[in-house]
Design an enzyme around this catalytic site. Structure first.
Site, mmCIF file in Angstrom:
data_model
loop_
_atom_site.group_PDB
_atom_site.id
_atom_site.type_symbol
_atom_site.label_atom_id
_atom_site.label_comp_id
_atom_site.label_asym_id
_atom_site.label_seq_id
_atom_site.Cartn_x
_atom_site.Cartn_y
_atom_site.Cartn_z
ATOM 1 N N PRO A 238 18.189 -22.362 2.567
ATOM 2 C CA PRO A 238 18.574 -20.978 2.281
ATOM 3 C C PRO A 238 17.406 -20.004 2.147
ATOM 4 O O PRO A 238 17.627 -18.830 1.884
ATOM 5 C CB PRO A 238 19.310 -21.108 0.943
ATOM 6 C CG PRO A 238 18.624 -22.251 0.266
ATOM 7 C CD PRO A 238 18.288 -23.227 1.371
ATOM 8 N N GLY A 240 13.969 -20.862 0.568
ATOM 9 C CA GLY A 240 12.987 -21.054 -0.500
ATOM 10 C C GLY A 240 11.544 -20.949 -0.018
ATOM 11 O O GLY A 240 10.708 -20.288 -0.643
ATOM 12 N N ASP A 256 16.841 -21.260 11.584
ATOM 13 C CA ASP A 256 17.897 -22.102 11.024
ATOM 14 C C ASP A 256 19.246 -21.542 11.448
ATOM 15 O O ASP A 256 19.454 -20.328 11.380
ATOM 16 C CB ASP A 256 17.817 -22.156 9.496
ATOM 17 C CG ASP A 256 18.540 -23.358 8.922
ATOM 18 O OD1 ASP A 256 19.746 -23.515 9.172
ATOM 19 O OD2 ASP A 256 17.882 -24.164 8.236
ATOM 20 N N ASP A 292 10.774 -27.988 6.716
ATOM 21 C CA ASP A 292 11.408 -28.713 5.608
ATOM 22 C C ASP A 292 12.857 -28.965 5.990
ATOM 23 O O ASP A 292 13.771 -28.312 5.498
ATOM 24 C CB ASP A 292 11.316 -27.899 4.311
ATOM 25 C CG ASP A 292 11.888 -28.650 3.122
ATOM 26 O OD1 ASP A 292 11.956 -29.888 3.171
ATOM 27 O OD2 ASP A 292 12.281 -27.991 2.131
ATOM 28 N N LYS A 321 11.350 -36.386 5.297
ATOM 29 C CA LYS A 321 12.270 -37.237 4.542
ATOM 30 C C LYS A 321 12.071 -38.686 4.978
ATOM 31 O O LYS A 321 11.917 -38.977 6.172
ATOM 32 C CB LYS A 321 13.717 -36.823 4.796
ATOM 33 C CG LYS A 321 13.962 -35.318 4.750
ATOM 34 C CD LYS A 321 13.509 -34.673 3.462
ATOM 35 C CE LYS A 321 13.693 -33.156 3.534
ATOM 36 N NZ LYS A 321 13.158 -32.462 2.360
#
Length: 367
Positions: A238, A240, A256, A292, A321
């Protein structure tokens, strides 16, 4: 063809029992649950390490691994130092343990250290001793100051203000009345935060807690975008990370398919591209590439390598990840893939705000 002769199974050697932490070892702390990953990483780096788990979030090794003459910074280690002594006091009092730590430091250095930090491992078992460790540190600093009248600080000065003679003294409280003590050159420190815990709260107004991850990454890497730098944020929603970059007055392209936080929409330095990071390519090179994304690690690494081959950015900061198993192997493979894209000096660390992931930084020449 003759049938193969059945092979007799080879009996496995029993694993050697873990050796207790002792003077001359290195002690490392990590995120609780990552002990096996750190042991695997140290063992792969050098056969001389002979690492083993000491306690939750604590690992020992016989040496610090090196590549040539340069020390290796393990990705899963938050902090580490060479142990000069294991000190213990019978009554367990903070004042007595602080005095014992001061004596061990003075014996190792012959003078007051540049900085002193006393900490506990970040584990369920050790965290209740955090306040005790603070009292021990105060007692040790007072004892060192009284010894020769000098001032001892826990603050780590900027690297440019340090000399080659500056030392960093640390003590890891293992139990009430017992601690591992050591000193290393300030430039050899894994982290300048006590126990490697660089706590950063997400600033007011940030769209998500991910902002704290990026702020910690900048602190770890020692560099961040300057005002006017062009930054690309892959997997931005969103927002960050984009929010942090905009606060630094950078120009941001946020990529995105999902919507960003409404608070970002009116910022004139932000351009939102509603597309997949795997499909979109920039029309001009950037200064920084950020990523990210909750995506499979090798595919994310391949995407970043592609951007590197295009010379699309000079600096890279990304969160990767990791799967539940074979984390060390995946970190190695990710760094190898990034190298194929021309990314240099790839640094990897499981930072304080990381969980099942690692943060990496890299750079490349030219555009």
């Amino acid at each position: 063809m003759k049938p193969r002769k059945p092979q007799t199974p080879t009996a496995r050697r029993p694993a050697p029992p873990p050796r207790a932490l002792a003077a001359g070892d290195w002690i490392w702390t990590c995120r609780q649950g990552s002990e096996a990953d750190l042991v695997e990483e140290l063992a792969a780096a050098s056969k001389k390490c002979a690492p083993s788990v000491v306690a939750p979030a604590l690992v020992r090794s016989s040496v610090r691994p090196k590549k040539g003459d340069a020390p290796i910074e393990p990705a899963f280690a938050r902090q580490g130092f060479a142990v000069d002594a294991i000190v213990q006091v019978p009554d367990g009092g903070a004042a007595a343990l602080g005095a014992a730590i001061a004596s061990a430091i003075a014996a190792a250095l012959g003078a007051s250290p540049f900085a002193l930090q006393v900490w506990v491992a970040d584990s369920d078992a050790a965290n209740p001793l955090s306040a005790y460790a603070t009292d021990v540190e105060a007692a040790a600093m007072a004892a060192l100051a009284a010894r020769d009248g000098s001032i001892v600080s826990r603050r780590i000065e900027p690297l440019e203000a340090q000399s080659g003679d500056d030392r960093f003294a640390q003590a890891c409280v293992l139990a009430r009345g017992r601690a591992a003590v050591g000193t290393i050159p300030i430039g050899a420190a894994v982290s300048y935060a006590p126990g490697g815990r660089r706590r950063i709260s997400a600033p007011a107004g940030a769209p998500s807690r991910a902002a704290a991850k990026l702020l910690e990454a900048f602190d770890w890497l020692g560099r961040a975008p300057d005002p006017g730098d062009r930054c690309i944020d892959l997997g931005a929603a969103p927002g960050g990370w984009s929010w942090v970059l905009l606060e630094r007055r950078a120009r941001v392209v946020a990529v995105d398919p999902a919507q960003l936080a409404p608070s970002l929409a009116k910022n004139r330095n932000l351009r939102h591209v509603q597309a997949s990071a795997f499909d979109w390519l920039p029309d001009e090179p950037a200064d920084w590439l950020f990523c990210d994304m909750a995506w499979r690690p090798l595919e994310a690494a391949a995407l970043l390598a592609k951007w590197g081959r295009r010379g699309a950015a000079r600096f890279l900061v990304a969160n990767i990840k990791l799967p539940m198993r074979k984390k060390v192997e995946f970190v190695r493979r990710v760094t190898e893939i990034l190298a194929t894209g021309g990314w240099r000096d790839v640094k990897v660390r499981q930072l304080y705000h990381d969980r099942e992931e690692v943060t990496l930084g890299a750079w490349r020449l030219g555009r």
